[in-house]
Design an enzyme around this catalytic site. Structure first.
Site, PDB file in Angstrom:
ATOM      1  N   SER A  41       5.790   1.771  15.193  1.00 56.93           N
ATOM      2  CA  SER A  41       4.758   2.465  14.417  1.00 56.93           C
ATOM      3  C   SER A  41       3.697   3.191  15.233  1.00 56.93           C
ATOM      4  O   SER A  41       2.913   3.943  14.674  1.00 56.93           O
ATOM      5  CB  SER A  41       4.065   1.483  13.467  1.00 56.93           C
ATOM      6  OG  SER A  41       4.868   1.227  12.351  1.00 56.93           O
ATOM      7  N   LYS A  45      -7.135   3.113  12.532  1.00 59.47           N
ATOM      8  CA  LYS A  45      -6.095   2.910  11.516  1.00 59.47           C
ATOM      9  C   LYS A  45      -6.615   1.969  10.433  1.00 59.47           C
ATOM     10  O   LYS A  45      -7.312   0.993  10.730  1.00 59.47           O
ATOM     11  CB  LYS A  45      -4.844   2.326  12.199  1.00 59.47           C
ATOM     12  CG  LYS A  45      -3.612   2.243  11.304  1.00 59.47           C
ATOM     13  CD  LYS A  45      -2.386   1.707  12.065  1.00 59.47           C
ATOM     14  CE  LYS A  45      -1.138   1.712  11.193  1.00 59.47           C
ATOM     15  NZ  LYS A  45       0.052   1.159  11.906  1.00 59.47           N
ATOM     16  N   SER A  98       4.343   3.889  11.124  1.00 60.77           N
ATOM     17  CA  SER A  98       3.336   3.810  10.086  1.00 60.77           C
ATOM     18  C   SER A  98       1.995   4.424  10.481  1.00 60.77           C
ATOM     19  O   SER A  98       1.208   4.775   9.608  1.00 60.77           O
ATOM     20  CB  SER A  98       3.108   2.341   9.701  1.00 60.77           C
ATOM     21  OG  SER A  98       2.535   1.621  10.769  1.00 60.77           O
TER      22      SER A  98
END
Lengths: 503, 493
Positions: free
Chosen positions: B180, B78, B156
């Site tokens: 997330s 990420k 997210s």
């Protein structure tokens, strides 16, 4: 039991056009913690390094970087608290104080608003022999220093040096117990002295390692006493805070000029506005920096990157066991054990190194004499060359020898000064100097006696005069001293002259 | 072996150890799959050179017999993680061009174990969002599709979820502040675990809300989650909130035996207006665990209804402070200034240009709730409520509950752009089942257990006792076995 009794000084009174006014002063002193590394990073705290060379990723607030508390800085704060007889809080916590400034990379300063590490303490501020003010310390908290913005290197740009960013500071907050400019300076002096004894701050004001925010207000006679009784601030005037003072002289001048400014306002029927001000030493005036309305909203909240700081009583006790003897106790001991005047004891304990030097020199000797030699001769000589005690070419043992030589009548005080000078410039031992240079005073009464006899025999007219007026015996003493090259023991000469003249 | 990228971590590990494949082969397969998946916009920065170098090194280690579980396994990272020398922008313009000179603890640990990084993955800007639509790179796309509608992979960690679900990598790192990891896992039919707060180091992960942020793995199976979590967690002296606890062998704890375990069903998680199929899914999950031998218990977590407002005070408050460092002074984006502009103009223009609307909204909300006069009414009150929410869970666990079963999300993946004009609170409702877990600092895992009527994946969430990720993973494993979820998105990209 040590005698630490004192009288409280009178507050400073300034005469306004209409009334007399008293001053009320509280201080927030920022003392840089003596430590090798910063409060929350491993970067060096060394002063004077190339700009931006002592900067860890966390100091530059790089993404994802986290603070980790430097345990030594905590220990230093605890030691400071113990040195000020303060309450040490087993639980304290760090908060973020948020504001934007280029030399504050995180956009917040990590400080301790809600739970400081040190609570109530006190400082006895000496105002002269037997006179002192006990100033209450409200709290001490740990916080990060900011960096340095430099605006005068380029017409269009400002520069930032982050070397100082994140260095540990102790903010030492007093109660409004200081009552005049001189007391304010004496407060900082005393606090600095204690910090230096403790080794928790080097007290270097020029480098900004010790600086003070000074809160000044004025009140009419009697109001302060009402405040002390009730702790109700409404008895006191509105205060203004003068920021970032790092000179004892400017602290005093700023307080005086700020107090007069406030008096003028109040006497003209106006009201003092609570605000932050800066002192301009060139114009000797304070100027508004930002008003209460313009004051930052710091949006304090507990720093979620740090766990609360929980410390153990055992750990505190361990630190307490290593505390040095502090100035008040040392001074009292010097008065008690060595028979020093309070003044001399104050001079010698102003600095831990001086005190240590004195004790080493005076141990097992006449302390008063040792004190005189150190204060008058050694300090005078060092000052002439702008040296401090650590740079003294004369050792405590050598001062001790001089004291011993005087006390044993081996040399007179006058000769001793010559011996000291040789010792200071060459480093040779006083006893060796006296021996080698033949400076030892003549105490052999036989030798002195023959000198006295010769002079009496050669000056019959003077003998008659002296018999009529014994005060003139001094002339014979002087002649004998001259004849012996100053080495005759003056006491022995006096006695012999008196005996021979039949006085 | 053309589809090495479809392997699970466990399968690939076993093949590597058996010398059936090499890490270079695995890596090349994933790079190829990722290279052909531009439409998913999952990877925002590819690192093929690093990946192949790491793969070669891993193959050498494997040949020498020195191979930790994650050795040679290609994953995606990420964009919130700082990776040394590699763009790390938290999907924000404000970090334009930023390449850290340091490696986050977690990626450092993974690389030390021989893990291969394929590239950086898309996400919502600074992890603020539930649809991946706030990214400066544009949204990632869900590999699952209904008709012609492109769907959100959730947020997210949307890029992570999309990449794992589409087999562009074997697994990915994610972070979870309010859901997330779990919400995008549920939206894409994969597994995502948020460990106990303090399990994984936050050092080197750009902060959103420090007291809530936790990293975790996003994987194809529960077993993979166990394998990867073990490599990610552990004490880190550089993170003061990191727990100094031993890391168990999570994979060894996957027995599937949950007989006698007490699983709580919290009544407050039955939300008004929740789709029927979510209710049905939850009821199915209950039955599955019951059949596996668990004792299902109806419980109450009375402060649940305050969780979302509490979260949306605390998270923005911390974010407003954490994001203050992005000021254009030292790194990242700095606005072009006009003549006469001073420092305030520099801050204003830089931050106006550098932050997207959602980030700006949260910075403003956070600044507001911390300001003088509002602090007690908002932030301080939220902290108190947070303590009550945590106490609800403490009480349940103290009463003997081993894990809690809830839906992971209140709906399946929604269409990209559908929420653009909606009240932001509508978007925030996505986190309704997950934020409580962050507020209480507990471990939570999303497991795919079914499909909705249109064929989109749905997931359930299991919440565990603090520090008992091993036990939680085992319960999740039992649920996974019982659900037998094997559906895969049809390749269209």
């Amino acid at each position: 039991m040590l005698d630490l009794t004192y009288e409280t000084p009178k507050p400073k009174v300034i005469a306004g056009a209409k009334h007399d006014w008293e001053l009320v002063i509280g201080m927030e002193v920022h003392a840089q913690v003596s430590s090798n590394a910063k409060l929350f990073s491993g970067a060096s705290t060394k002063f004077g390094a190339e700009p931006n060379s002592n900067v860890a990723f966390v100091d530059a607030a790089m993404p994802g970087m986290l603070p980790v508390i430097n345990e030594y800085c905590v220990e230093q704060a605890v030691r400071t608290g113990l040195g000020l007889n303060a309450e040490i809080n087993l639980f304290s916590a760090f908060d973020r104080k948020n504001y934007f400034y280029p030399d504050l990379p995180q956009g917040y300063q990590i400080s301790q608003l809600y739970h400081p590490i040190v609570g109530e303490g006190e400082i006895l501020v000496d105002m002269g022999p037997g006179v002192a003010r006990l100033v209450r310390v409200e709290r001490i908290h740990l916080e990060q220093d900011a960096g340095k913005s430099i605006h005068d290197m380029d017409p269009n740009m400002s520069f930032v040096d982050l070397n100082r960013t994140g260095v540990a500071l102790m903010e030492i907050v007093s109660r409004p117990d200081i009552r005049g400019p001189e007391e304010a300076a004496a407060y900082v002096t005393k606090l600095r002295q204690i910090l230096r004894y403790l080794g928790t701050c080097d007290g270097n004001m020029q480098n900004g390692n010790l600086r003070a925010d000074v809160n000044v207000s004025i009140c009419r006679a009697g109001q302060y006493e009402k405040y002390m009784e009730t702790q109700d601030f409404s008895y006191l005037g509105t205060r203004c805070e003068i920021k970032n003072m790092n000179s004892m002289r400017f602290i005093q001048m700023a307080i005086e000029v700020e107090a007069r400014r406030q008096i003028a306002i109040v006497e003209a029927g106006g009201e003092v506005v609570q605000e932050t001000r800066l002192y301009d030493p060139d114009k000797n005036e304070t100027r508004s920096m930002r008003s209460k309305e313009e004051a930052h909203d710091y949006r304090y909240f507990p720093d979620p990157d740090l766990l609360p700081l929980e410390i153990e009583q055992d750990w505190i006790d361990g630190i307490k066991a290593t505390l040095p003897e502090l100035p008040d106790v040392k001074k009292a001991r010097f008065v008690g054990d060595f028979g020093l005047s309070e003044y001399d004891a104050s001079v010698l304990t102003a600095d831990a190194e001086n005190a240590q030097f004195f004790e080493a020199a005076a141990q097992g000797r006449d302390g008063k004499l040792a004190a005189n030699w150190i204060i008058n001769e050694l300090f005078g000589r060092l000052k002439k060359e702008d040296h401090d005690i650590a740079q003294s070419p004369v050792s405590p043992a050598q001062i001790g020898q001089i004291v011993d030589l005087i006390k044993s009548d081996a040399i007179s005080g006058k000769i001793a000064k010559d011996v000291f000078e040789i010792c200071y410039t060459t480093g040779r031992d006083p006893s060796e100097i006296v021996e080698t240079e033949g400076m030892k005073q003549v105490t052999d009464t036989g030798a002195i006696e023959s000198a006295v006899d010769e002079i009496i025999a050669a000056n019959p007219a003077q003998v008659e005069k002296a018999k009529a007026n014994p005060k003139l015996a001094g002339w014979f003493v002087g002649q004998v001293m001259k004849a012996t090259g100053g080495k005759a023991n003056p006491k022995a000469v006096n006695e012999l002259v008196a005996a021979k003249l039949g006085l | 072996m053309t589809d090495l990228n479809t392997l699970t971590l466990a399968e690939a590990r076993d093949k590597l150890r058996a010398k059936d494949v090499t890490s270079v082969e695995l890596t090349e397969a994933c790079l190829k799959a990722a290279g052909a998946a531009g439409k998913l916009n999952a990877f925002v920065h590819d690192t093929p050179d690093i990946a192949l170098a790491q793969a070669k090194a891993a193959d050498e280690r494997i040949a020498k017999g020195d191979a930790p579980a994650m050795c040679g396994l290609p994953i995606g990272v990420k964009d919130l993680f700082c990776t040394k020398g590699v763009p790390s922008q938290a999907a924000s313009r404000i970090l334009e061009g930023f390449k850290p000179e340091y490696e986050s603890t977690i990626t450092g640990q993974l690389f030390d174990a021989g893990t291969v990084m394929l590239g950086k993955l898309n996400m919502d800007e600074f992890a603020m969002g539930s649809s991946n639509e706030t990214s400066v790179y544009g949204n990632a796309v869900n590999p699952w599709k209904v008709d012609d509608r492109e769907l959100t992979p959730g947020g997210s960690s949307g890029g992570s979820a999309s990449a794992v679900a589409a087999d562009l990598c074997l697994a990915a790192t994610g972070t979870d502040t309010g859901g997330s990891i779990r919400q995008p896992a549920a939206f894409t039919g994969i597994v995502g675990i948020k460990p106990t707060y303090g399990r994984c180091s936050r050092w080197g992960v750009a902060a959103f809300a420090s007291s809530l942020d936790q990293a975790g793995p996003m994987t194809k199976t529960v077993r993979d989650a166990a394998i990867m979590l073990e490599a990610m967690c552990g004490h880190d002296a550089k993170d003061s909130t990191s727990a100094n606890l031993p890391v168990p062998d999570f994979e060894a704890m996957l027995t599937g035996d949950i007989k006698g375990k007490k699983i709580g069903i919290p009544r407050e998680y039955h939300m008004d207006g929740m789709p029927e199929e979510i209710e049905a899914l939850w009821a199915d999950g209950r039955k599955m665990l019951e059949s596996a031998g668990a004792e299902m218990v109806d419980i109450s977590l009375p402060h649940t209804k305050y969780a979302l407002p509490t979260y949306y005070v605390i998270a923005p408050a911390e974010a407003s402070s954490n994001l203050a460092r992005y000021d254009g002074v030292r790194y990242g984006h700095r606005a072009t200034l006009a003549a006469g502009d001073g420092i305030n103009e520099m801050y204003e223009k830089t931050r106006a240009e550098g932050f997207g609307h959602e980030v700006q909204r949260r910075v403003m909300v956070g600044t507001y709730v911390l300001s003088a006069g509002f602090y007690d009414a908002y932030y301080n009150r939220a902290r108190k409520v947070r303590a009550l929410i945590k106490r609800d869970f403490d009480d349940a666990f103290a009463a003997g509950i081993d894990a809690i079963l809830t839906p992971a999300t209140p709906s399946p993946a929604f269409g990209l752009g559908e929420m653009i004009d909606a009240d932001p609170v509508q978007m925030y409702l996505n986190d309704v089942f997950t934020v409580t877990v962050n507020l209480a600092g507990l471990p939570g895992i999303a497991v795919p257990t079914g499909l909705d009527a249109k064929g989109l994946p749905l997931g359930l969430q299991l919440i565990g006792r603090p520090w008992e990720e091993g036990d939680l993973l085992n319960t999740a494993y039992a649920l996974e076995q019982a659900a037998g979820f094997v559906a895969k998105p049809q390749k269209w990209w």
